[in-house]
Write a protein that holds these residues in place. Structure first.
Motif, PDB file in Angstrom:
ATOM      1  N   GLY A  19       0.768  -1.238   0.000  1.00 23.33           N
ATOM      2  CA  GLY A  19       0.000   0.000   0.000  1.00 23.33           C
ATOM      3  C   GLY A  19       0.800   1.289   0.000  1.00 23.33           C
ATOM      4  N   VAL A  20       2.048   1.250  -0.431  1.00 25.67           N
ATOM      5  CA  VAL A  20       2.876   2.452  -0.409  1.00 25.67           C
ATOM      6  C   VAL A  20       2.343   3.560  -1.320  1.00 25.67           C
ATOM      7  CG1 VAL A  20       5.185   3.369  -0.910  1.00 25.67           C
ATOM      8  CG2 VAL A  20       4.924   1.261   0.408  1.00 25.67           C
ATOM      9  N   PRO A  21       1.871   3.278  -2.535  1.00 24.82           N
ATOM     10  CA  PRO A  21       1.346   4.378  -3.352  1.00 24.82           C
ATOM     11  C   PRO A  21       0.227   5.152  -2.650  1.00 24.82           C
ATOM     12  CG  PRO A  21       1.742   2.472  -4.735  1.00 24.82           C
ATOM     13  CD  PRO A  21       1.922   2.020  -3.307  1.00 24.82           C
ATOM     14  N   ALA A  22      -0.671   4.459  -1.981  1.00 29.39           N
ATOM     15  CA  ALA A  22      -1.745   5.128  -1.244  1.00 29.39           C
ATOM     16  C   ALA A  22      -1.178   5.915  -0.064  1.00 29.39           C
ATOM     17  CB  ALA A  22      -2.778   4.109  -0.763  1.00 29.39           C
ATOM     18  N   ALA A  23      -0.195   5.355   0.615  1.00 25.41           N
ATOM     19  CA  ALA A  23       0.438   6.058   1.739  1.00 25.41           C
ATOM     20  C   ALA A  23       1.123   7.332   1.257  1.00 25.41           C
ATOM     21  CB  ALA A  23       1.435   5.143   2.438  1.00 25.41           C
ATOM     22  N   HIS A  24       1.767   7.283   0.081  1.00 24.64           N
ATOM     23  CA  HIS A  24       2.446   8.462  -0.461  1.00 24.64           C
ATOM     24  C   HIS A  24       1.464   9.583  -0.786  1.00 24.64           C
ATOM     25  CE1 HIS A  24       6.489   6.465  -1.772  1.00 24.64           C
ATOM     26  NE2 HIS A  24       6.373   6.594  -0.459  1.00 24.64           N
ATOM     27  N   GLU A  25       0.211   9.254  -1.013  1.00 25.58           N
ATOM     28  CA  GLU A  25      -0.787  10.296  -1.240  1.00 25.58           C
ATOM     29  C   GLU A  25      -1.058  11.086   0.039  1.00 25.58           C
ATOM     30  OE1 GLU A  25      -4.298   8.719  -3.127  1.00 25.58           O
ATOM     31  OE2 GLU A  25      -3.110   7.723  -4.676  1.00 25.58           O
ATOM     32  N   VAL A  26      -0.795  10.474   1.184  1.00 30.94           N
ATOM     33  CA  VAL A  26      -0.999  11.126   2.476  1.00 30.94           C
ATOM     34  C   VAL A  26       0.286  11.812   2.949  1.00 30.94           C
ATOM     35  CG1 VAL A  26      -1.633  10.759   4.895  1.00 30.94           C
ATOM     36  CG2 VAL A  26      -2.792   9.464   3.095  1.00 30.94           C
ATOM     37  N   THR A  27       1.396  11.077   2.905  1.00 37.60           N
ATOM     38  CA  THR A  27       2.684  11.622   3.329  1.00 37.60           C
ATOM     39  C   THR A  27       3.820  10.802   2.739  1.00 37.60           C
ATOM     40  OG1 THR A  27       4.060  12.296   5.210  1.00 37.60           O
ATOM     41  CG2 THR A  27       2.790  10.260   5.470  1.00 37.60           C
ATOM     42  N   THR A  58      14.925   0.569   0.083  1.00 37.56           N
ATOM     43  CA  THR A  58      13.497   0.272   0.204  1.00 37.56           C
ATOM     44  C   THR A  58      12.858   1.180   1.253  1.00 37.56           C
ATOM     45  OG1 THR A  58      13.798  -2.023  -0.478  1.00 37.56           O
ATOM     46  CG2 THR A  58      11.806  -1.520   0.758  1.00 37.56           C
ATOM     47  N   ALA A  59      13.562   1.418   2.344  1.00 37.67           N
ATOM     48  CA  ALA A  59      13.012   2.234   3.425  1.00 37.67           C
ATOM     49  C   ALA A  59      12.923   3.709   3.050  1.00 37.67           C
ATOM     50  CB  ALA A  59      13.860   2.069   4.686  1.00 37.67           C
ATOM     51  N   ALA A  60      13.992   4.282   2.491  1.00 38.12           N
ATOM     52  CA  ALA A  60      14.004   5.741   2.362  1.00 38.12           C
ATOM     53  C   ALA A  60      14.798   6.272   1.181  1.00 38.12           C
ATOM     54  CB  ALA A  60      14.522   6.363   3.654  1.00 38.12           C
ATOM     55  N   ALA A  61      14.798   5.573   0.052  1.00 39.39           N
ATOM     56  CA  ALA A  61      15.425   6.158  -1.140  1.00 39.39           C
ATOM     57  C   ALA A  61      14.631   7.405  -1.520  1.00 39.39           C
ATOM     58  CB  ALA A  61      15.436   5.159  -2.293  1.00 39.39           C
ATOM     59  N   PRO A  62      15.325   8.507  -1.819  1.00 31.52           N
ATOM     60  CA  PRO A  62      14.628   9.752  -2.142  1.00 31.52           C
ATOM     61  C   PRO A  62      13.921   9.687  -3.496  1.00 31.52           C
ATOM     62  CG  PRO A  62      16.955  10.006  -2.547  1.00 31.52           C
ATOM     63  CD  PRO A  62      16.772   8.643  -1.938  1.00 31.52           C
ATOM     64  N   GLU A  63      12.955  10.537  -3.649  1.00 36.36           N
ATOM     65  CA  GLU A  63      12.251  10.666  -4.928  1.00 36.36           C
ATOM     66  C   GLU A  63      13.034  11.680  -5.764  1.00 36.36           C
ATOM     67  OE1 GLU A  63       7.619  10.993  -6.319  1.00 36.36           O
ATOM     68  OE2 GLU A  63       8.227  12.027  -4.503  1.00 36.36           O
ATOM     69  N   GLY A 109      11.757   5.087  -2.016  1.00 35.85           N
ATOM     70  CA  GLY A 109      11.523   4.312  -0.808  1.00 35.85           C
ATOM     71  C   GLY A 109      10.138   4.515  -0.226  1.00 35.85           C
ATOM     72  N   VAL A 110       9.847   3.739   0.791  1.00 35.52           N
ATOM     73  CA  VAL A 110       8.580   3.849   1.516  1.00 35.52           C
ATOM     74  C   VAL A 110       8.465   5.230   2.149  1.00 35.52           C
ATOM     75  CG1 VAL A 110       7.274   2.943   3.487  1.00 35.52           C
ATOM     76  CG2 VAL A 110       8.438   1.365   1.930  1.00 35.52           C
ATOM     77  N   CYS A 111       9.563   5.752   2.643  1.00 30.51           N
ATOM     78  CA  CYS A 111       9.586   7.046   3.330  1.00 30.51           C
ATOM     79  C   CYS A 111      10.675   7.929   2.706  1.00 30.51           C
ATOM     80  CB  CYS A 111       9.846   6.805   4.826  1.00 30.51           C
ATOM     81  SG  CYS A 111       9.546   8.232   5.848  1.00 30.51           S
ATOM     82  N   PRO A 112      10.447   8.428   1.485  1.00 26.52           N
ATOM     83  CA  PRO A 112      11.514   9.095   0.744  1.00 26.52           C
ATOM     84  C   PRO A 112      12.003  10.416   1.329  1.00 26.52           C
ATOM     85  CG  PRO A 112       9.439   9.312  -0.410  1.00 26.52           C
ATOM     86  CD  PRO A 112       9.202   8.363   0.729  1.00 26.52           C
ATOM     87  N   LYS A 113      11.252  10.995   2.260  1.00 28.47           N
ATOM     88  CA  LYS A 113      11.704  12.245   2.878  1.00 28.47           C
ATOM     89  C   LYS A 113      12.373  12.010   4.230  1.00 28.47           C
ATOM     90  CE  LYS A 113       8.579  15.276   0.435  1.00 28.47           C
ATOM     91  NZ  LYS A 113       7.527  16.297   0.540  1.00 28.47           N
ATOM     92  N   CYS A 114      12.424  10.773   4.667  1.00 32.69           N
ATOM     93  CA  CYS A 114      13.057  10.444   5.947  1.00 32.69           C
ATOM     94  C   CYS A 114      14.575  10.358   5.789  1.00 32.69           C
ATOM     95  CB  CYS A 114      12.528   9.109   6.477  1.00 32.69           C
ATOM     96  SG  CYS A 114      10.800   9.179   7.008  1.00 32.69           S
ATOM     97  N   GLN A 115      15.262  10.475   6.918  1.00 31.21           N
ATOM     98  CA  GLN A 115      16.704  10.304   6.966  1.00 31.21           C
ATOM     99  C   GLN A 115      17.020   8.838   7.250  1.00 31.21           C
ATOM    100  OE1 GLN A 115      19.221  12.990   6.669  1.00 31.21           O
ATOM    101  NE2 GLN A 115      17.357  13.603   5.624  1.00 31.21           N
ATOM    102  N   LEU A 116      18.228   8.430   6.918  1.00 29.18           N
ATOM    103  CA  LEU A 116      18.712   7.072   7.170  1.00 29.18           C
ATOM    104  C   LEU A 116      19.962   7.122   8.035  1.00 29.18           C
ATOM    105  CD1 LEU A 116      18.567   5.683   3.535  1.00 29.18           C
ATOM    106  CD2 LEU A 116      17.242   4.799   5.459  1.00 29.18           C
TER     107      LEU A 116
END
Length: 143
Positions: free
Chosen positions: A8-16, A75-80, A87-94
């Protein structure tokens, strides 16, 4: 990146898409700090190797010698950024937290060190994609 749709990552990206205030600690085989899907979001100051049970901040110590940790980090946080994957959380830090040794073993002392590092270095989330080695390897004197 078909697997992101499965959870469900595409739907999650619509939120944040996350926040740079959130750091994900990748407890694994290390991370490749030069990888284009890792480098933009990598906080080198909070990356460490815990192999052997003692935190080692040496850059070389926490580099990935297997590839699995780098894959998990992307997978966790590759930037857009139009390169590679997102990634699942592209604006997060690693933060890379190396716990697996060069032979692919994850010993208890390295895992405890990894969680302690995360807790004391403002790392809010950890990613854990490994199997901890059995008791017999960690406590050979305990039948």
């Amino acid at each position: 990146q078909w697997h992101l749709g499965q959870v469900g990552v595409p739907a999650a990206h619509e939120v944040t898409k996350g926040s740079p205030r959130i750091t994900i600690g990748i407890i694994d085989t290390g991370v490749d700090a030069t990888h284009p899907d890792i480098a933009p979001n990598l906080d080198v100051s909070r990356s460490v190797s815990c192999v052997g049970g003692v935190a080692n901040k040496s850059f070389a110590a926490w580099q990935d010698d297997d590839g699995h940790g780098t894959w998990c980090a992307s997978t966790a946080a590759a930037p857009e950024n139009g390169k590679g994957v997102i990634g699942v959380c592209p604006k997060c830090q690693l933060a890379g937290i190396k716990a697996g040794d060069a032979d692919g073993f994850f010993y208890s002392d390295a895992l405890v060190c990894s969680f302690m590092w995360a807790a004391t270095n403002d790392i809010q989330v950890t990613s854990n994609s490994y199997g901890a080695d059995p008791w017999v390897y960690a406590c050979k004197d305990q039948p």
